[in-house]
Motif scaffolding. Structure first.
Motif, PDB file in Angstrom:
ATOM      1  N   PRO A 170       0.629  -1.266   0.165  1.00 36.40           N
ATOM      2  CA  PRO A 170       0.111   0.101  -0.006  1.00 36.40           C
ATOM      3  C   PRO A 170       0.964   1.227   0.105  1.00 36.40           C
ATOM      4  CG  PRO A 170      -0.927  -1.757   1.574  1.00 36.40           C
ATOM      5  CD  PRO A 170       0.413  -2.050   1.150  1.00 36.40           C
ATOM      6  N   ALA A 171       1.826   1.145   0.540  1.00 33.52           N
ATOM      7  CA  ALA A 171       2.876   2.202   0.745  1.00 33.52           C
ATOM      8  C   ALA A 171       3.138   2.938  -0.862  1.00 33.52           C
ATOM      9  CB  ALA A 171       4.389   1.932   1.355  1.00 33.52           C
ATOM     10  N   GLY A 172       3.159   2.077  -1.763  1.00 31.35           N
ATOM     11  CA  GLY A 172       3.347   2.411  -3.024  1.00 31.35           C
ATOM     12  C   GLY A 172       2.245   3.469  -3.664  1.00 31.35           C
ATOM     13  N   ALA A 173       1.351   3.473  -2.810  1.00 27.08           N
ATOM     14  CA  ALA A 173       0.149   4.627  -3.548  1.00 27.08           C
ATOM     15  C   ALA A 173       0.802   6.035  -3.296  1.00 27.08           C
ATOM     16  CB  ALA A 173      -0.849   4.399  -2.325  1.00 27.08           C
ATOM     17  N   ALA A 174       1.711   6.052  -2.405  1.00 27.24           N
ATOM     18  CA  ALA A 174       2.548   7.480  -2.426  1.00 27.24           C
ATOM     19  C   ALA A 174       2.963   7.901  -3.916  1.00 27.24           C
ATOM     20  CB  ALA A 174       3.594   7.479  -1.347  1.00 27.24           C
ATOM     21  N   GLY A 175       3.575   6.954  -4.494  1.00 27.03           N
ATOM     22  CA  GLY A 175       4.112   7.030  -5.828  1.00 27.03           C
ATOM     23  C   GLY A 175       3.123   7.592  -6.763  1.00 27.03           C
ATOM     24  N   THR A 176       1.783   6.611  -6.756  1.00 30.69           N
ATOM     25  CA  THR A 176       0.608   7.102  -7.674  1.00 30.69           C
ATOM     26  C   THR A 176       0.127   8.391  -7.120  1.00 30.69           C
ATOM     27  OG1 THR A 176      -0.007   4.487  -7.456  1.00 30.69           O
ATOM     28  CG2 THR A 176      -1.666   6.049  -8.211  1.00 30.69           C
ATOM     29  N   LEU A 177       0.265   8.822  -6.124  1.00 33.74           N
ATOM     30  CA  LEU A 177      -0.293  10.102  -5.785  1.00 33.74           C
ATOM     31  C   LEU A 177       0.691  11.190  -6.458  1.00 33.74           C
ATOM     32  CD1 LEU A 177      -2.059  12.164  -4.052  1.00 33.74           C
ATOM     33  CD2 LEU A 177      -0.683  11.796  -2.341  1.00 33.74           C
ATOM     34  N   VAL A 178       1.779  11.112  -6.385  1.00 33.75           N
ATOM     35  CA  VAL A 178       2.709  12.109  -6.954  1.00 33.75           C
ATOM     36  C   VAL A 178       2.359  12.109  -8.405  1.00 33.75           C
ATOM     37  CG1 VAL A 178       5.234  12.679  -7.072  1.00 33.75           C
ATOM     38  CG2 VAL A 178       4.421  11.896  -5.059  1.00 33.75           C
ATOM     39  N   LEU A 179       2.483  11.048  -9.156  1.00 31.16           N
ATOM     40  CA  LEU A 179       1.852  10.851 -10.384  1.00 31.16           C
ATOM     41  C   LEU A 179       0.964  11.777 -10.817  1.00 31.16           C
ATOM     42  CD1 LEU A 179       2.689   7.280 -11.386  1.00 31.16           C
ATOM     43  CD2 LEU A 179       4.230   9.071 -12.027  1.00 31.16           C
ATOM     44  N   GLN A 184      -1.457  14.976 -16.795  1.00 32.63           N
ATOM     45  CA  GLN A 184      -1.815  14.762 -18.261  1.00 32.63           C
ATOM     46  C   GLN A 184      -0.465  13.505 -18.786  1.00 32.63           C
ATOM     47  OE1 GLN A 184      -0.808  17.513 -16.697  1.00 32.63           O
ATOM     48  NE2 GLN A 184       0.880  18.616 -17.543  1.00 32.63           N
ATOM     49  N   LEU A 185       0.691  13.731 -17.846  1.00 35.26           N
ATOM     50  CA  LEU A 185       1.937  12.902 -18.432  1.00 35.26           C
ATOM     51  C   LEU A 185       1.539  11.476 -18.301  1.00 35.26           C
ATOM     52  CD1 LEU A 185       4.884  13.224 -19.436  1.00 35.26           C
ATOM     53  CD2 LEU A 185       5.479  13.125 -17.120  1.00 35.26           C
ATOM     54  N   VAL A 186       0.511  11.149 -17.213  1.00 37.70           N
ATOM     55  CA  VAL A 186       0.338   9.417 -17.067  1.00 37.70           C
ATOM     56  C   VAL A 186      -1.068   9.194 -17.351  1.00 37.70           C
ATOM     57  CG1 VAL A 186       2.159   9.393 -15.463  1.00 37.70           C
ATOM     58  CG2 VAL A 186      -0.178  10.205 -14.460  1.00 37.70           C
ATOM     59  N   ALA A 187      -1.930   9.818 -18.442  1.00 42.84           N
ATOM     60  CA  ALA A 187      -3.182   9.663 -18.894  1.00 42.84           C
ATOM     61  C   ALA A 187      -3.078   8.213 -19.178  1.00 42.84           C
ATOM     62  CB  ALA A 187      -3.234  10.635 -19.952  1.00 42.84           C
ATOM     63  N   LEU A 188      -2.182   7.517 -19.641  1.00 45.34           N
ATOM     64  CA  LEU A 188      -2.143   6.313 -20.157  1.00 45.34           C
ATOM     65  C   LEU A 188      -1.629   5.255 -19.393  1.00 45.34           C
ATOM     66  CD1 LEU A 188      -3.476   4.737 -22.521  1.00 45.34           C
ATOM     67  CD2 LEU A 188      -1.237   4.716 -23.632  1.00 45.34           C
ATOM     68  N   ALA A 189      -0.533   5.902 -18.592  1.00 47.00           N
ATOM     69  CA  ALA A 189       0.535   5.156 -17.540  1.00 47.00           C
ATOM     70  C   ALA A 189      -0.422   4.718 -16.290  1.00 47.00           C
ATOM     71  CB  ALA A 189       1.677   5.752 -17.473  1.00 47.00           C
ATOM     72  N   ALA A 190      -1.009   5.657 -15.732  1.00 42.66           N
ATOM     73  CA  ALA A 190      -1.670   5.601 -14.251  1.00 42.66           C
ATOM     74  C   ALA A 190      -2.742   4.437 -14.486  1.00 42.66           C
ATOM     75  CB  ALA A 190      -2.043   6.978 -13.872  1.00 42.66           C
ATOM     76  N   PRO A 191      -3.718   4.628 -15.244  1.00 47.06           N
ATOM     77  CA  PRO A 191      -4.631   3.408 -15.302  1.00 47.06           C
ATOM     78  C   PRO A 191      -4.086   2.088 -15.758  1.00 47.06           C
ATOM     79  CG  PRO A 191      -5.121   5.118 -17.232  1.00 47.06           C
ATOM     80  CD  PRO A 191      -3.917   5.780 -16.225  1.00 47.06           C
ATOM     81  N   GLY A 192      -2.947   2.093 -16.769  1.00 49.98           N
ATOM     82  CA  GLY A 192      -2.532   0.948 -17.092  1.00 49.98           C
ATOM     83  C   GLY A 192      -1.890   0.255 -15.887  1.00 49.98           C
ATOM     84  N   VAL A 195      -4.459  -1.294 -13.523  1.00 48.13           N
ATOM     85  CA  VAL A 195      -5.134  -2.409 -14.196  1.00 48.13           C
ATOM     86  C   VAL A 195      -4.164  -3.632 -13.963  1.00 48.13           C
ATOM     87  CG1 VAL A 195      -5.737  -3.552 -16.408  1.00 48.13           C
ATOM     88  CG2 VAL A 195      -6.703  -1.340 -15.697  1.00 48.13           C
ATOM     89  N   HIS A 196      -2.811  -3.541 -14.317  1.00 49.29           N
ATOM     90  CA  HIS A 196      -1.843  -4.521 -14.285  1.00 49.29           C
ATOM     91  C   HIS A 196      -1.666  -4.915 -12.953  1.00 49.29           C
ATOM     92  CE1 HIS A 196       2.428  -6.040 -14.780  1.00 49.29           C
ATOM     93  NE2 HIS A 196       2.381  -5.487 -13.674  1.00 49.29           N
ATOM     94  N   ALA A 197      -1.534  -4.058 -11.974  1.00 47.17           N
ATOM     95  CA  ALA A 197      -1.725  -4.600 -10.623  1.00 47.17           C
ATOM     96  C   ALA A 197      -2.758  -5.394 -10.440  1.00 47.17           C
ATOM     97  CB  ALA A 197      -1.485  -3.191  -9.867  1.00 47.17           C
ATOM     98  N   TRP A 198      -4.127  -4.994 -10.548  1.00 46.76           N
ATOM     99  CA  TRP A 198      -5.164  -5.744 -10.091  1.00 46.76           C
ATOM    100  C   TRP A 198      -5.082  -7.082 -10.553  1.00 46.76           C
ATOM    101  CZ3 TRP A 198      -8.908  -4.387  -6.704  1.00 46.76           C
ATOM    102  CH2 TRP A 198     -10.083  -5.231  -6.850  1.00 46.76           C
ATOM    103  N   ARG A 199      -4.557  -7.028 -11.692  1.00 45.10           N
ATOM    104  CA  ARG A 199      -4.604  -8.546 -12.536  1.00 45.10           C
ATOM    105  C   ARG A 199      -3.389  -9.423 -11.894  1.00 45.10           C
ATOM    106  NH1 ARG A 199      -3.268  -8.193 -18.389  1.00 45.10           N
ATOM    107  NH2 ARG A 199      -3.415 -10.294 -18.291  1.00 45.10           N
ATOM    108  N   ALA A 200      -2.198  -8.725 -11.500  1.00 41.48           N
ATOM    109  CA  ALA A 200      -0.998  -9.336 -10.885  1.00 41.48           C
ATOM    110  C   ALA A 200      -1.545  -9.830  -9.171  1.00 41.48           C
ATOM    111  CB  ALA A 200      -0.013  -8.575 -10.913  1.00 41.48           C
TER     112      ALA A 200
END
Length: 381
Positions: A170-179, A184-192, A195-200
């Motif tokens: 869960p601590a990795g959420a700090a990285g998601t927040l900063v992104l 606009q830079l992670v419009a594709l990367a963040a949802p991707g 999704v990747h993490a959920w599938r894994a």
């Protein structure tokens, strides 16, 4: 056979040695100048807020900038309310202190986070060394340092988020927040990535990321009040009208065709998502998604391309030598290619051609994925 402790840490040692040597070379060549020209646009909002100004009221924003002796470059504070909520503590710093904390601290954070990813991936020596060099001597690194831009912070954030996704932390959420502070830079990367993490199987990471971002967005809305609506009304159209030199597909097409950036960006993102879906049927697609998001962003500059270090590292840790050789081609594009394209941008006064760097890296990462042959995300460790 389980590798010895010294073998597990060898890639990190190679990475740190390469980064230190590259930083030393850059310092000897005099390429690092902490002018932080663009940092003003980041710090001015938190500073004005700390002084009691409404940064999303055009009249108050104009008055705040006049009081600071600064030129008004946007109708209101250019970053969204949730970004302001996170950056608010920086308003307590003077600009000179902010330059050091943001730029030098960001560079150290990027080295630490990427070093942790190198360790987790057990990256080959070539990839570890390339990552260290890219963080010091690529054009995105040099210009992020020069301008005081987001490159180091976002690279650190993406590395932390990927580590969180791979370990279900869960601590990795700090990285998601900063992104999400520069969405606009992670419009594709963040949802991707989610999704990747959920599938894994990294469900805790996904839930923590979504909850953290939602809480901060709500905090930003409360902090700014009606300013949230004013920001939405003022800033996106302002950027669409005035950003003529984006190092993205949308920026390149706008520069050459005078087309409307927002529409081009939306179409590019849609086509990119379709291409990733097709790739996912044959190979692991996350590194390609992270790299493609830079080229397909509605708005990004060449200094934002530093985040390409992360997908290239993922590709560089591929299982086959052929796949790793494609990743090395991507590293060459990020380091040597970006420097050449930046020289071209200076000569043209326009860096739209710099989109070649993320496009080349995306192609290299996709080729590495196909050569590696792995389908689907690795399960959470």
């Amino acid at each position: 056979m389980t590798p010895s402790p010294s073998a597990r840490w060898r890639p990190v040692a190679v990475f740190l040695a390469a980064a230190a040597a590259a930083f030393a070379l850059g310092a000897a060549l005099g390429v690092y100048h902490l002018h932080a020209n663009d940092l003003w646009s980041i710090w001015s909002g938190p500073r004005a807020l700390a002084l009691g100004h409404d940064v999303y009221d055009p009249a108050a924003w104009d008055a705040a900038l006049r009081a600071a002796g600064a030129k008004r470059e946007s109708p209101v504070y250019v970053y969204p309310p949730w970004t302001l909520a996170v950056l608010a503590p920086f308003g307590l710093l003077t600009f000179d202190a902010m330059r050091v904390v943001w730029t030098v601290g960001g560079a150290l954070a990027a080295v630490a986070a990427v070093g942790a990813l190198v360790h987790r991936l057990r990256a080959p020596a070539a990839a570890a060394a390339a990552a260290g060099i890219a963080l010091a001597l690529s054009a995105p690194a040099i210009t992020a340092y020069f301008n005081g831009q987001w490159g180091f912070a976002l690279t650190a954030a993406l590395a932390v988020a990927v580590l969180g996704a791979r370990s279900n932390a869960p601590a990795g959420a700090a990285g998601t927040l900063v992104l999400f502070l520069k969405p606009q830079l992670v419009a594709l990367a963040a949802p991707g990535l989610l999704v990747h993490a959920w599938r894994a199987g990294s469900r805790r990471f996904v839930v923590a990321s979504v909850a953290t971002v939602a809480i901060v967005v709500l905090a930003g809305a409360v902090l700014s009040g009606p300013g949230s609506v004013e920001w939405l009304r003022q800033v996106p159209p302002f950027i669409a009208r005035n950003e003529l030199s984006d190092a993205t597909i949308a920026g390149l097409l706008r520069a050459d065709t005078a087309a409307e950036t927002t529409a081009i960006g939306a179409i590019a993102l849609l086509l990119g998502a379709v291409a990733l879906y097709l790739l996912a049927r044959r190979a692991e697609w996350l590194p390609t998604c992270l790299a493609a998001s830079v080229a397909l962003a509605p708005h990004a500059r060449s200094y934002d391309q530093l985040v390409l270090v992360v997908p290239l590292l993922l590709a560089g840790a591929s299982r086959t030598a052929r796949a790793r050789s494609f990743a090395l081609a991507g590293w060459a594009a990020l380091v040597a290619g970006s420097l050449l394209l930046y020289a071209v941008a200076l000569a043209r006064g326009d860096e739209s051609w710099s989109v070649v760097t993320p496009l080349a890296c995306t192609a290299a990462v996709a080729a590495a994925a196909l050569a590696d042959g792995r389908r689907g995300p690795p399960r959470t460790a």
